[in-house]
Motif scaffolding. Sequence first.
Motif: not given
Lengths: 155, 152
Positions: A1, A50-53, A96, A98, A149-155
């Motif tokens: 991203m 997909k910057a935030i969730q 998770y 990867a 508070r950190l993630t990788t938004i995949t949906r």
Amino acid sequence: MKEIELSDLDRRLLERLATDARVSNREIAREFGLTEGAIRLRLKRLIDEKAIQVAAVTNIDHVPDSVIAYLWIDVDATYPLAGVLDALVAQPEITYVASLVGRADILAITWVRSATHLADYLHNTIDPIPGIGRIRYELTHRMIKHDYRLTTITR
Amino acid sequence: MKRQLDEQDEAIIAVLREDGRIAIRELAQKVGLTEATVRARIRRLETSGSIRIVAKRDLGAMGYPYTALVGIRIRGRTIDEVGQDLLAIPEVISILSVIGRNDLEIQVVARDMATLNGLLTETILQIDGIVGVESALAMNIVKYDHPWGRFE
């Protein structure tokens, strides 16, 4: 991203949500002196890009008998990696997944009730997935830091 | 204070994990409870410290597209002492003590490969007590739903 440039308003919105993520658009609009529509539009853009969730996180200290396990998985070379990844993603207990270079082909992190539960889970659910070769696992004993508070938004 | 979660709490939390800003009315319909009950239960879950509803940021969108998964072996210092030194490195976003051939599993993020290389081959190796590291680079993160956290 790709990196997404945040405007000053985006930053203020994130700061406001950090204090109370369920605050209404109307309340934010009132505090910022903007219209509710403007707030709704900015938030929608941040979520759509997909910057935030915004999501609920459970306090791990309130979950009795929980063990986090790291599963280092090697995949049989004759199987396509994508199929194995999809099968792991579909598992609700796995939080998770990867694909990797080094250490193993895949890291999957799962949440189990005990070491015994893990043994059953690996044997009954993970081992039968076609293409799964060797699995090495590590049991987590203590969480020293985990920035939820950190993630990788995949949906 | 810890409190046991019942089925209705679990149902509410499951919906809030998917969408933390869902309207109370819609959430009430999904779990089959009244709006007042749902509102009261969310408040109780939050004040008892069982859940937090938070805005999560995407690492890639923040400009941190690289993640390394690093196993660390420690000799001559306690896991906590080394853990404290690792806490001082902002790019280390997760530190778990584990049972197995490593003592710690950490996740390190970086804006670019040169920075990641510096963190893995210099910054982290300079910490006293670290006698071995093994690193993997995440090529493609296809699920990242960690639904738990430790609330400070």
